[in-house]
Scaffold this motif. Structure first.
Motif, PDB file in Angstrom:
ATOM      1  N   ALA A   1     -54.568 -27.015  -1.889  1.00 47.20           N
ATOM      2  CA  ALA A   1     -54.754 -27.915  -3.032  1.00 47.20           C
ATOM      3  C   ALA A   1     -55.116 -27.141  -4.294  1.00 47.20           C
TER       4      ALA A   1
ATOM      5  N   ILE B   1     -53.471 -24.635  -7.499  1.00 49.45           N
ATOM      6  CA  ILE B   1     -52.372 -24.940  -8.433  1.00 49.45           C
ATOM      7  C   ILE B   1     -51.018 -24.849  -7.739  1.00 49.45           C
ATOM      8  N   SER B   2     -50.879 -23.957  -6.737  1.00 49.83           N
ATOM      9  CA  SER B   2     -49.590 -23.842  -6.034  1.00 49.83           C
ATOM     10  C   SER B   2     -49.336 -25.081  -5.180  1.00 49.83           C
TER      11      SER B   2
ATOM     12  N   ASP C   1     -58.927 -27.305   2.921  1.00 55.93           N
ATOM     13  CA  ASP C   1     -60.382 -27.344   3.141  1.00 55.93           C
ATOM     14  C   ASP C   1     -61.136 -27.282   1.806  1.00 55.93           C
ATOM     15  N   LYS C   2     -60.410 -26.930   0.708  1.00 56.64           N
ATOM     16  CA  LYS C   2     -61.072 -26.899  -0.598  1.00 56.64           C
ATOM     17  C   LYS C   2     -60.215 -27.623  -1.631  1.00 56.64           C
TER      18      LYS C   2
ATOM     19  N   SER D   1     -58.129 -21.608  -8.075  1.00 50.23           N
ATOM     20  CA  SER D   1     -57.351 -21.974  -9.269  1.00 50.23           C
ATOM     21  C   SER D   1     -58.216 -22.503 -10.412  1.00 50.23           C
TER      22      SER D   1
ATOM     23  N   GLY E   1     -58.093 -18.214 -16.237  1.00 48.43           N
ATOM     24  CA  GLY E   1     -58.081 -18.338 -17.702  1.00 48.43           C
ATOM     25  C   GLY E   1     -56.932 -19.233 -18.148  1.00 48.43           C
ATOM     26  N   GLY E   2     -55.832 -19.204 -17.392  1.00 46.52           N
ATOM     27  CA  GLY E   2     -54.718 -20.110 -17.664  1.00 46.52           C
ATOM     28  C   GLY E   2     -53.729 -19.641 -18.713  1.00 46.52           C
ATOM     29  N   LEU E   3     -53.828 -18.371 -19.110  1.00 48.81           N
ATOM     30  CA  LEU E   3     -52.888 -17.864 -20.124  1.00 48.81           C
ATOM     31  C   LEU E   3     -51.516 -17.656 -19.487  1.00 48.81           C
TER      32      LEU E   3
ATOM     33  N   ILE F   1     -57.149 -25.737   8.620  1.00 49.46           N
ATOM     34  CA  ILE F   1     -56.157 -25.533   9.678  1.00 49.46           C
ATOM     35  C   ILE F   1     -56.345 -24.108  10.204  1.00 49.46           C
TER      36      ILE F   1
ATOM     37  N   SER G   1     -51.257 -21.798   0.911  1.00 48.34           N
ATOM     38  CA  SER G   1     -52.667 -21.576   1.227  1.00 48.34           C
ATOM     39  C   SER G   1     -53.274 -20.373   0.520  1.00 48.34           C
TER      40      SER G   1
ATOM     41  N   GLY H   1     -51.022 -13.677  -6.828  1.00 49.30           N
ATOM     42  CA  GLY H   1     -51.889 -12.693  -7.476  1.00 49.30           C
ATOM     43  C   GLY H   1     -52.554 -13.239  -8.739  1.00 49.30           C
ATOM     44  N   GLY H   2     -52.453 -12.477  -9.811  1.00 40.74           N
ATOM     45  CA  GLY H   2     -53.078 -12.877 -11.078  1.00 40.74           C
ATOM     46  C   GLY H   2     -52.165 -13.715 -11.952  1.00 40.74           C
TER      47      GLY H   2
ATOM     48  N   GLY I   1     -50.702 -16.945 -10.856  1.00 39.84           N
ATOM     49  CA  GLY I   1     -50.443 -18.226 -10.198  1.00 39.84           C
ATOM     50  C   GLY I   1     -50.276 -19.399 -11.142  1.00 39.84           C
ATOM     51  N   VAL I   2     -50.933 -19.340 -12.308  1.00 35.97           N
ATOM     52  CA  VAL I   2     -50.741 -20.416 -13.287  1.00 35.97           C
ATOM     53  C   VAL I   2     -49.361 -20.238 -13.921  1.00 35.97           C
ATOM     54  N   SER I   3     -49.080 -19.010 -14.358  1.00 39.11           N
ATOM     55  CA  SER I   3     -47.824 -18.717 -15.084  1.00 39.11           C
ATOM     56  C   SER I   3     -46.579 -18.921 -14.216  1.00 39.11           C
TER      57      SER I   3
HETATM   58  C1  LIG Z   1     -60.578 -14.219 -12.929  1.00 41.34           C
HETATM   59  C2  LIG Z   1     -59.187 -14.772 -12.762  1.00 41.34           C
HETATM   60  C3  LIG Z   1     -58.450 -15.104 -13.887  1.00 41.34           C
HETATM   61  C4  LIG Z   1     -57.128 -15.570 -13.748  1.00 41.34           C
HETATM   62  N1  LIG Z   1     -56.432 -15.885 -14.873  1.00 41.34           N
HETATM   63  C5  LIG Z   1     -55.122 -16.252 -14.762  1.00 41.34           C
HETATM   64  C6  LIG Z   1     -54.351 -16.497 -15.922  1.00 41.34           C
HETATM   65  O1  LIG Z   1     -54.839 -16.404 -17.060  1.00 41.34           O
HETATM   66  N2  LIG Z   1     -53.032 -16.833 -15.764  1.00 41.34           N
HETATM   67  C7  LIG Z   1     -52.453 -16.943 -14.527  1.00 41.34           C
HETATM   68  O2  LIG Z   1     -51.258 -17.223 -14.442  1.00 41.34           O
HETATM   69  N3  LIG Z   1     -53.191 -16.747 -13.401  1.00 41.34           N
HETATM   70  C8  LIG Z   1     -54.498 -16.384 -13.486  1.00 41.34           C
HETATM   71  N4  LIG Z   1     -55.234 -16.130 -12.358  1.00 41.34           N
HETATM   72  C9  LIG Z   1     -54.570 -16.220 -11.040  1.00 41.34           C
HETATM   73  C10 LIG Z   1     -54.583 -17.631 -10.469  1.00 41.34           C
HETATM   74  O3  LIG Z   1     -55.886 -18.145 -10.513  1.00 41.34           O
HETATM   75  C11 LIG Z   1     -54.079 -17.607  -9.007  1.00 41.34           C
HETATM   76  O4  LIG Z   1     -52.858 -16.917  -8.908  1.00 41.34           O
HETATM   77  C12 LIG Z   1     -53.871 -19.040  -8.507  1.00 41.34           C
HETATM   78  O5  LIG Z   1     -55.027 -19.809  -8.733  1.00 41.34           O
HETATM   79  C13 LIG Z   1     -53.507 -19.072  -7.030  1.00 41.34           C
HETATM   80  O6  LIG Z   1     -53.378 -20.432  -6.685  1.00 41.34           O
HETATM   81  P1  LIG Z   1     -53.129 -20.922  -5.210  1.00 41.34           P
HETATM   82  O7  LIG Z   1     -52.950 -22.390  -5.264  1.00 41.34           O
HETATM   83  O8  LIG Z   1     -52.059 -20.099  -4.586  1.00 41.34           O
HETATM   84  O9  LIG Z   1     -54.477 -20.544  -4.430  1.00 41.34           O
HETATM   85  P2  LIG Z   1     -55.955 -21.317  -4.336  1.00 41.34           P
HETATM   86  O10 LIG Z   1     -56.288 -21.886  -5.652  1.00 41.34           O
HETATM   87  O11 LIG Z   1     -56.817 -20.319  -3.719  1.00 41.34           O
HETATM   88  O12 LIG Z   1     -55.632 -22.494  -3.350  1.00 41.34           O
HETATM   89  C14 LIG Z   1     -55.485 -22.274  -1.967  1.00 41.34           C
HETATM   90  C15 LIG Z   1     -55.641 -23.608  -1.254  1.00 41.34           C
HETATM   91  O13 LIG Z   1     -55.312 -23.429   0.121  1.00 41.34           O
HETATM   92  C16 LIG Z   1     -56.329 -24.004   0.926  1.00 41.34           C
HETATM   93  N5  LIG Z   1     -56.364 -23.301   2.208  1.00 41.34           N
HETATM   94  C17 LIG Z   1     -56.271 -21.963   2.425  1.00 41.34           C
HETATM   95  N6  LIG Z   1     -56.281 -21.699   3.743  1.00 41.34           N
HETATM   96  C18 LIG Z   1     -56.396 -22.906   4.366  1.00 41.34           C
HETATM   97  C19 LIG Z   1     -56.461 -23.311   5.733  1.00 41.34           C
HETATM   98  N7  LIG Z   1     -56.400 -22.409   6.730  1.00 41.34           N
HETATM   99  N8  LIG Z   1     -56.595 -24.632   6.007  1.00 41.34           N
HETATM  100  C20 LIG Z   1     -56.650 -25.560   5.016  1.00 41.34           C
HETATM  101  N9  LIG Z   1     -56.577 -25.227   3.708  1.00 41.34           N
HETATM  102  C21 LIG Z   1     -56.450 -23.931   3.387  1.00 41.34           C
HETATM  103  C22 LIG Z   1     -57.597 -23.832   0.104  1.00 41.34           C
HETATM  104  O14 LIG Z   1     -58.581 -24.738   0.565  1.00 41.34           O
HETATM  105  C23 LIG Z   1     -57.060 -24.170  -1.287  1.00 41.34           C
HETATM  106  O15 LIG Z   1     -57.018 -25.567  -1.440  1.00 41.34           O
HETATM  107  C24 LIG Z   1     -56.563 -15.707 -12.456  1.00 41.34           C
HETATM  108  C25 LIG Z   1     -57.323 -15.424 -11.332  1.00 41.34           C
HETATM  109  C26 LIG Z   1     -58.631 -14.956 -11.467  1.00 41.34           C
HETATM  110  C27 LIG Z   1     -59.443 -14.643 -10.243  1.00 41.34           C
END
Ligand SMILES: Cc1cc2nc3c(=O)[nH]c(=O)nc-3n(C[C@H](O)[C@H](O)[C@H](O)COP(=O)(O)OP(=O)(O)OC[C@H]3O[C@@H](n4cnc5c(N)ncnc54)[C@H](O)[C@@H]3O)c2cc1C
Length: 343
Positions: free
Chosen positions: A13, A15-16, A38-39, A46, A50-52, A169, A188, A311-312, A314-316
């Motif tokens: 849950a 941004i991806s 779980d979160k 996410s 910073g969201g740039l 899970i 995830s 990685g860094g 995920g928003v973009s």
């Molecule tokens: C300091 C910082 C600054 C950043 N600034 C930028 C920026 O300016 N621009 C940009 O593009 N990106 C930026 N990023 C990167 C961006 O935050 C991440 O790439 C993005 O948030 C990843 O999203 P996600 O949904 O893949 O992961 P997450 O947000 O980690 O979501 C993972 C989800 O999976 C769930 N999950 C995982 N394993 C399980 C399981 N086994 N069972 C049930 N649920 C599970 C979690 O509960 C969660 O809901 C930044 C990151 C950091 C740390």
């Protein structure tokens, strides 16, 4: 027993996961989509980004694919920015500066996608940042504030009939709660490391200080440190990128580092009120994983689509990779007439 309608589970849950779940609803309106995580919201990685929108090549599979993911995301952000007041997206201009190398400030993707990018001449750099930087670019991009954008996506998902379940899970193949789903989409993030034993997934630790500084209207990226304004006067100060570091607590030395670098760059930040400090582990994978396979879950063979490892960026990359994940799901359904008939 699986139902008469197509049931899709999206794990994650952040941004991806939220972006992918909404793209699946758009492309398969007759499907039941459930987000399992779980979160949610404030507990996710996410929420602290910073969201740039700043495309980088380092995450890529192929150049053409990664350009498409960034472009699709940027087009989406521009459209939403102009049409939706509550999505937390705004245009912002700013400087990317370097005291070392011009190529640090720009890449082919940036100049393709953000055509107003201009080289800042040395007299401009000298006037604004005396004796600090040899190179700099000025451009306009978008900022997507996750504190607004994640709830906006979640509302969109729920309004389109989506369901959410909070649970962990531990094993995709044996988890009894997954038996009712016809397809699984794995978003995830770093959680995929344990879920799939993915050795390629590595954390890149980040730490930020969020301050109230409504007078900051531009972004600044300078020799690794950054200042990113968001909605309602909140500004993200950061610059920590620690490869392979699993420490999820805020560190005092990192705070000092960020504070000194950012206040040196924009001295008025000394007066800003600190609202929160935060640390997060970026889910880095080279290349990020966007592919499909068939998996056996509780005895049934079903499609599994992966969308993680941003990685860094995920928003973009959020909308572009979500569209691709939804397309991969459609491809798998096209090849499976039984599942297709449920739509
Ligand atoms: C300091 C910082 C600054 C950043 N600034 C930028 C920026 O300016 N621009 C940009 O593009 N990106 C930026 N990023 C990167 C961006 O935050 C991440 O790439 C993005 O948030 C990843 O999203 P996600 O949904 O893949 O992961 P997450 O947000 O980690 O979501 C993972 C989800 O999976 C769930 N999950 C995982 N394993 C399980 C399981 N086994 N069972 C049930 N649920 C599970 C979690 O509960 C969660 O809901 C930044 C990151 C950091 C740390």
């Amino acid at each position: 027993m699986k139902g008469a309608k197509l049931n899709v589970a999206v794990i994650g849950a952040g941004i991806s996961g939220l972006s992918t779940a909404t793209c699946i609803q758009e492309s398969l309106p007759a499907a039941n989509v459930t987000i399992i995580a779980d979160k949610f919201m404030d507990e996710t990685l996410s929420i602290g980004a910073g969201g740039l929108f700043r495309p980088e090549l380092e995450i890529g599979s192929s150049f053409d694919e990664i350009v498409k993911y960034y472009k699709d995301t940027y087009d989406h952000f521009v459209k939403v920015c102009l049409s939706e007041e509550k999505a937390g997206i705004q245009f912002v201009s700013g400087y990317h500066l370097s005291s070392i190398d011009q190529n640090i400030c720009m890449n082919k993707l940036l100049s393709n996608l953000l055509p107003d990018m201009r080289l800042a001449p040395s007299d401009e750099l000298q006037r604004l940042f005396p004796q600090r930087f040899k190179y700099g670019y000025f451009y306009t991009t978008t900022i997507t504030d996750p504190r607004y954008y994640l709830p906006w996506l979640q509302n969109k998902f729920l309004n389109a009939g989506g369901k959410m379940e909070k649970r962990f899970i531990a094993n995709l193949q044996t988890d009894a709660t997954l038996k009712d789903f016809d397809a699984i989409v794995n978003c995830s993030g770093l959680g995929a490391k344990n879920l799939l034993n993915d050795w390629r997934l590595v954390p890149i630790r980040g730490q930020v200080i969020k301050v109230k500084a409504p007078w900051i209207k531009h972004f600044y990226f300078a020799d690794g440190a950054y200042i990113i304004p968001a909605f309602d006067g909140l500004v993200t100060l950061g610059g920590i990128k620690q490869y392979g570091d699993w420490t999820s607590k805020v560190r005092e030395e990192d705070k000092q580092f960020i504070w000194s670098r950012c206040t040196e760059l924009v001295p008025s930040l000394q007066n800003a009120e600190v609202c929160w400090e935060w640390c997060g582990l970026r889910p880095h994978r080279q290349p990020l994983r966007l592919e499909s396979e068939i998996i056996e879950v509780n005895g049934s063979r079903i499609p599994l689509i992966h969308n993680y490892g941003h990685g860094g960026h995920g928003v973009s990359l959020s909308r572009g990779t979500a569209l691709k994940a939804a397309a991969l799901l459609n491809e798998k359904l096209d090849r499976n007439h039984y599942l297709k008939s449920k739509l």
